[in-house]
Design a protein around this motif. Structure first.
Motif, PDB file in Angstrom:
ATOM      1  N   PRO A   1     -12.807 -16.948 -10.655  1.00 53.93           N
ATOM      2  CA  PRO A   1     -12.393 -15.869  -9.748  1.00 53.93           C
ATOM      3  C   PRO A   1     -12.422 -14.506 -10.433  1.00 53.93           C
ATOM      4  CG  PRO A   1     -10.529 -17.278 -10.369  1.00 53.93           C
ATOM      5  CD  PRO A   1     -11.736 -17.884 -10.978  1.00 53.93           C
ATOM      6  N   ASP A   2     -12.429 -13.466  -9.608  1.00 51.20           N
ATOM      7  CA  ASP A   2     -12.392 -12.102 -10.155  1.00 51.20           C
ATOM      8  C   ASP A   2     -10.969 -11.682 -10.486  1.00 51.20           C
ATOM      9  OD1 ASP A   2     -15.238 -11.360  -9.800  1.00 51.20           O
ATOM     10  OD2 ASP A   2     -14.750 -11.857  -7.722  1.00 51.20           O
ATOM     11  N   MET A   3     -10.018 -12.318  -9.777  1.00 52.86           N
ATOM     12  CA  MET A   3      -8.604 -12.060 -10.076  1.00 52.86           C
ATOM     13  C   MET A   3      -7.804 -13.327  -9.809  1.00 52.86           C
ATOM     14  SD  MET A   3      -7.588  -8.266  -8.706  1.00 52.86           S
ATOM     15  CE  MET A   3      -8.810  -7.930  -7.462  1.00 52.86           C
ATOM     16  N   VAL A   4      -6.708 -13.465 -10.566  1.00 54.08           N
ATOM     17  CA  VAL A   4      -5.812 -14.610 -10.399  1.00 54.08           C
ATOM     18  C   VAL A   4      -4.390 -14.072 -10.368  1.00 54.08           C
ATOM     19  CG1 VAL A   4      -4.803 -16.463 -11.763  1.00 54.08           C
ATOM     20  CG2 VAL A   4      -7.241 -16.431 -11.431  1.00 54.08           C
ATOM     21  N   THR A   5      -3.557 -14.636  -9.498  1.00 49.62           N
ATOM     22  CA  THR A   5      -2.142 -14.238  -9.501  1.00 49.62           C
ATOM     23  C   THR A   5      -1.282 -15.420  -9.954  1.00 49.62           C
ATOM     24  OG1 THR A   5      -2.021 -14.872  -7.184  1.00 49.62           O
ATOM     25  CG2 THR A   5      -2.339 -12.536  -7.657  1.00 49.62           C
ATOM     26  N   LEU A   6      -0.275 -15.114 -10.761  1.00 53.69           N
ATOM     27  CA  LEU A   6       0.686 -16.128 -11.225  1.00 53.69           C
ATOM     28  C   LEU A   6       2.093 -15.588 -11.037  1.00 53.69           C
ATOM     29  CD1 LEU A   6      -0.829 -17.166 -14.691  1.00 53.69           C
ATOM     30  CD2 LEU A   6      -0.768 -18.592 -12.639  1.00 53.69           C
ATOM     31  N   SER A   7       3.034 -16.483 -10.810  1.00 48.83           N
ATOM     32  CA  SER A   7       4.437 -16.045 -10.779  1.00 48.83           C
ATOM     33  C   SER A   7       5.326 -17.290 -10.906  1.00 48.83           C
ATOM     34  CB  SER A   7       4.735 -15.272  -9.482  1.00 48.83           C
ATOM     35  OG  SER A   7       6.031 -14.753  -9.506  1.00 48.83           O
ATOM     36  N   LYS A   8       6.316 -17.412 -10.060  1.00 48.15           N
ATOM     37  CA  LYS A   8       7.206 -18.570  -9.991  1.00 48.15           C
ATOM     38  C   LYS A   8       7.607 -19.085 -11.378  1.00 48.15           C
ATOM     39  CE  LYS A   8       6.059 -19.952  -5.295  1.00 48.15           C
ATOM     40  NZ  LYS A   8       7.200 -19.834  -4.427  1.00 48.15           N
ATOM     41  N   SER A   9       6.997 -20.195 -11.858  1.00 45.27           N
ATOM     42  CA  SER A   9       7.546 -20.814 -13.066  1.00 45.27           C
ATOM     43  C   SER A   9       7.178 -20.069 -14.351  1.00 45.27           C
ATOM     44  CB  SER A   9       7.125 -22.274 -13.159  1.00 45.27           C
ATOM     45  OG  SER A   9       5.805 -22.375 -13.578  1.00 45.27           O
ATOM     46  N   LEU A  10       6.399 -19.001 -14.243  1.00 49.73           N
ATOM     47  CA  LEU A  10       6.110 -18.195 -15.441  1.00 49.73           C
ATOM     48  C   LEU A  10       7.406 -17.651 -16.055  1.00 49.73           C
ATOM     49  CD1 LEU A  10       4.003 -16.835 -17.336  1.00 49.73           C
ATOM     50  CD2 LEU A  10       3.802 -14.983 -15.667  1.00 49.73           C
ATOM     51  N   GLY A  11       8.417 -17.452 -15.244  1.00 47.08           N
ATOM     52  CA  GLY A  11       9.704 -16.948 -15.746  1.00 47.08           C
ATOM     53  C   GLY A  11      10.634 -18.053 -16.246  1.00 47.08           C
ATOM     54  N   GLY A  12      10.101 -19.271 -16.404  1.00 48.49           N
ATOM     55  CA  GLY A  12      10.889 -20.359 -16.989  1.00 48.49           C
ATOM     56  C   GLY A  12      12.082 -20.782 -16.149  1.00 48.49           C
ATOM     57  N   GLY A  13      12.140 -20.317 -14.909  1.00 45.02           N
ATOM     58  CA  GLY A  13      13.274 -20.648 -14.050  1.00 45.02           C
ATOM     59  C   GLY A  13      14.447 -19.709 -14.263  1.00 45.02           C
ATOM     60  N   TYR A  14      14.243 -18.644 -15.030  1.00 46.21           N
ATOM     61  CA  TYR A  14      15.344 -17.725 -15.323  1.00 46.21           C
ATOM     62  C   TYR A  14      15.115 -16.306 -14.810  1.00 46.21           C
ATOM     63  CZ  TYR A  14      17.772 -20.944 -18.461  1.00 46.21           C
ATOM     64  OH  TYR A  14      18.472 -21.992 -18.972  1.00 46.21           O
ATOM     65  N   VAL A  15      13.905 -15.793 -15.039  1.00 42.89           N
ATOM     66  CA  VAL A  15      13.700 -14.363 -14.801  1.00 42.89           C
ATOM     67  C   VAL A  15      12.509 -14.154 -13.857  1.00 42.89           C
ATOM     68  CG1 VAL A  15      13.554 -12.112 -15.913  1.00 42.89           C
ATOM     69  CG2 VAL A  15      14.331 -14.074 -17.230  1.00 42.89           C
ATOM     70  N   PRO A  16      12.654 -13.316 -12.812  1.00 46.29           N
ATOM     71  CA  PRO A  16      11.512 -13.045 -11.947  1.00 46.29           C
ATOM     72  C   PRO A  16      10.409 -12.343 -12.729  1.00 46.29           C
ATOM     73  CG  PRO A  16      13.543 -12.106 -11.037  1.00 46.29           C
ATOM     74  CD  PRO A  16      13.847 -12.560 -12.435  1.00 46.29           C
ATOM     75  N   VAL A  17       9.195 -12.824 -12.528  1.00 49.36           N
ATOM     76  CA  VAL A  17       8.055 -12.190 -13.196  1.00 49.36           C
ATOM     77  C   VAL A  17       6.779 -12.626 -12.473  1.00 49.36           C
ATOM     78  CG1 VAL A  17       7.780 -14.061 -14.893  1.00 49.36           C
ATOM     79  CG2 VAL A  17       6.905 -11.803 -15.438  1.00 49.36           C
ATOM     80  N   SER A  18       5.777 -11.760 -12.479  1.00 48.33           N
ATOM     81  CA  SER A  18       4.465 -12.177 -11.969  1.00 48.33           C
ATOM     82  C   SER A  18       3.388 -11.457 -12.758  1.00 48.33           C
ATOM     83  CB  SER A  18       4.335 -11.869 -10.483  1.00 48.33           C
ATOM     84  OG  SER A  18       4.361 -10.487 -10.251  1.00 48.33           O
ATOM     85  N   ALA A  19       2.188 -12.026 -12.654  1.00 49.67           N
ATOM     86  CA  ALA A  19       1.055 -11.432 -13.364  1.00 49.67           C
ATOM     87  C   ALA A  19      -0.165 -11.455 -12.459  1.00 49.67           C
ATOM     88  CB  ALA A  19       0.764 -12.219 -14.645  1.00 49.67           C
ATOM     89  N   THR A  20      -0.892 -10.345 -12.441  1.00 50.61           N
ATOM     90  CA  THR A  20      -2.208 -10.303 -11.799  1.00 50.61           C
ATOM     91  C   THR A  20      -3.202 -10.160 -12.936  1.00 50.61           C
ATOM     92  OG1 THR A  20      -1.233  -9.177  -9.913  1.00 50.61           O
ATOM     93  CG2 THR A  20      -3.641  -9.071 -10.104  1.00 50.61           C
ATOM     94  N   ILE A  21      -4.066 -11.159 -13.059  1.00 48.94           N
ATOM     95  CA  ILE A  21      -5.019 -11.147 -14.181  1.00 48.94           C
ATOM     96  C   ILE A  21      -6.408 -10.891 -13.590  1.00 48.94           C
ATOM     97  CG2 ILE A  21      -5.759 -12.360 -16.277  1.00 48.94           C
ATOM     98  CD1 ILE A  21      -3.352 -14.255 -15.837  1.00 48.94           C
TER      99      ILE A  21
END
Ligand SMILES: Cc1ncc(COP(=O)(O)O)c(C=O)c1O
Length: 461
Positions: free
Chosen positions: A258-278
């Motif tokens: 893909p040209d872009m990928v989005t990640l979030s949810k368990s990236l924060g280890g179940g503690y901290v909200p976070v997301s990444a657009t790669i």
């Protein structure tokens, strides 16, 4: 008087539903009560939750996919504590913080070659919104395409990519030129792409609302068509990424690039909200195209140190505990166990999934007496049978599950990726018992149907 969080938690925990009814969302609080989910949880560890009376629950909801590592993972907890104790210079903003750089580097190592620029935000919808803006800036085109049944978040822009009428109703008009196409229909997709006004086509490689898996050739061909007509191809991996389907990215099942990928949810280890657009570097840089545009897209809490530390620790744990492999092997076992139930219970129409993202779809029974009960329930509300099974699993087996979306007779399982043979057996045994009961009209499963149907018909909250 000193402030004591411990004391607050201990003295007030029986007040939570009353507080939510009064100050937050009374409809949601009432629904929890109606379906028997109004527990007072006091502890979460690994794959389990405990309530104030000491009962243990197997959590296959995982906070809608946040707890891939299980709850309270000691390595993530320690990483967050280390950052707190060090009094790190968090969110200086006019700064290039170390931990964001380290996490970006770790993410880039794990995604297809060419995806080498990372933007951090706070939620899945944030990540998708970022991808949409990047796509417009990079292509100078206005339109977006998404799939029927898609779910990419509930902010106003991501709602415009939502395939569910139930979510959109009441909030329209949404973005114009954002159009749905049917899954597995390459002809319709091509006819849209030919217009050469589509900035991006966004897909969940496996759809969350219904656990719909595309035909084998669909995503590779869709990606090829996108590239042919100058449209960017975005894989929204917010739910299916991070090992959920037995690969780091779900799109790896089809060797997508893909040209872009989005990640979030368990990236924060179940503690901290976070997301990444790669994204590809060129796509990223089209937004931050000049020095005076270096902050043209940003979010205050993006790159915050607690989130970055949680992300780094999470990736370490995934490698160290071989959670991606575990998701694949345990997922296969669970699918096999549930598929065996499908042979025995006519109301199970389908069992599908990859890794530990599994959908169980129900259909009307043939037996006349059961069919009448089914029809009554479905007339009151589509998907009510699946809700009855969710309730029975909770009440009789202390297993938390969810209906996979509005108006569908599908249950979705998103267990933590740490589950073992014991949990697989518990899940299969729980479904076996509930389905066995559901074959008898006098059973507990159907007994709840009338009450639930009344609520559904009256849409009472
Ligand atoms: C595929 C996908 N994209 C985006 C989102 C939105 O994420 P958030 O709720 O963090 O905004 C979700 C949430 O479930 C999702 O499943």
């Amino acid at each position: 008087m000193t402030f004591s969080m411990v004391e607050l938690m201990e003295t007030q925990n029986r007040e939570q539903y009353a507080l939510h009814r009064r100050y937050i969302n009374p409809s949601l609080a009432r629904v929890q009560t109606i379906i028997g989910f109004d527990k007072i949880y006091v502890r979460g560890e690994g794959s389990y939750l405990w309530d104030a009376d000491g009962n243990r629950y197997l959590d296959l909801l995982s906070g809608f996919g946040v707890f891939n590592l299980g709850r309270s993972h000691p390595v993530v907890k320690q990483a967050i504590q280390d950052v707190l104790v060090a009094d790190r210079p968090n969110m200086v903003k006019m700064d290039c913080p170390l931990l964001a750089g380290l996490l970006a580097e770790e993410l880039v190592k794990r995604v297809p070659t060419g995806l080498d620029a990372v933007f951090f935000a706070n939620s899945g919808a944030d990540a998708v919104d970022t991808a949409l803006k990047f796509a417009r800036a990079a292509t100078k085109r206005p339109r977006m395409l998404y799939l029927d049944h898609a779910f990419h978040g509930l902010t106003l822009s991501t709602l415009a990519l939502n395939g569910g009428k139930e979510f959109r109703d009441g909030f329209e008009p949404l973005m114009s030129g954002f159009d749905a196409v049917p899954m597995n229909d390459l002809g319709v997709l091509e006819s849209q792409l030919r217009r050469k006004d589509v900035a991006a086509f966004i897909v969940e490689p496996i759809q969350g609302k219904g656990v719909y898996i595309p035909a084998d050739n669909y995503l590779p061909e869709a990606q090829r068509l996108c590239h042919k007509f100058g449209t960017l191809f975005i894989c929204d991996e917010v739910q299916v990424g991070m090992g959920r389907t037995g690969r780091f990215l779900c799109s790896e099942h089809w060797n997508l690039e893909p040209d872009m990928v989005t990640l979030s949810k368990s990236l924060g280890g179940g503690y901290v909200p976070v997301s990444a657009t790669i994204a590809r570097r060129t796509i990223h840089d089209a937004t931050f195209s000049r020095l005076d545009r270096c902050q043209v897209h940003s979010t205050t809490f993006g790159q915050n140190e607690l989130a970055m530390a949680a992300g780094l620790a999470t990736l370490y744990v995934m490698d160290n505990e071989r959670l991606i492999e575990r998701s694949a092997t345990m997922g296969e076992k669970l699918l096999k166990g549930l598929a065996a139930l499908q042979e025995r219970y006519e109301m199970i129409a389908d069992v599908r999934g990859k890794g530990l993202m599994i959908g169980i779809e129900f259909k009307a029974p043939r037996s006349l007496s059961l069919r009448a009960a089914w029809t009554a329930a479905e007339t009151a509300r589509k998907g009510l049978f699946a809700q009855l099974v969710v309730m029975a699993l909770m009440q009789e087996h202390h297993i938390l599950t969810q209906v996979a979306g509005p108006d569908v007779n599908i249950i979705k399982l998103l267990p933590p990726l740490i589950i073992g043979e014991q949990e697989v057996e518990m899940i299969v045994a729980g479904f076996d018992a509930v389905m066995s009961e559901a074959t008898s009209i006098g059973g507990h499963v159907w007994a709840q149907s009338v009450q639930l149907a009344q609520h559904a018909l009256g849409r009472r909250v």
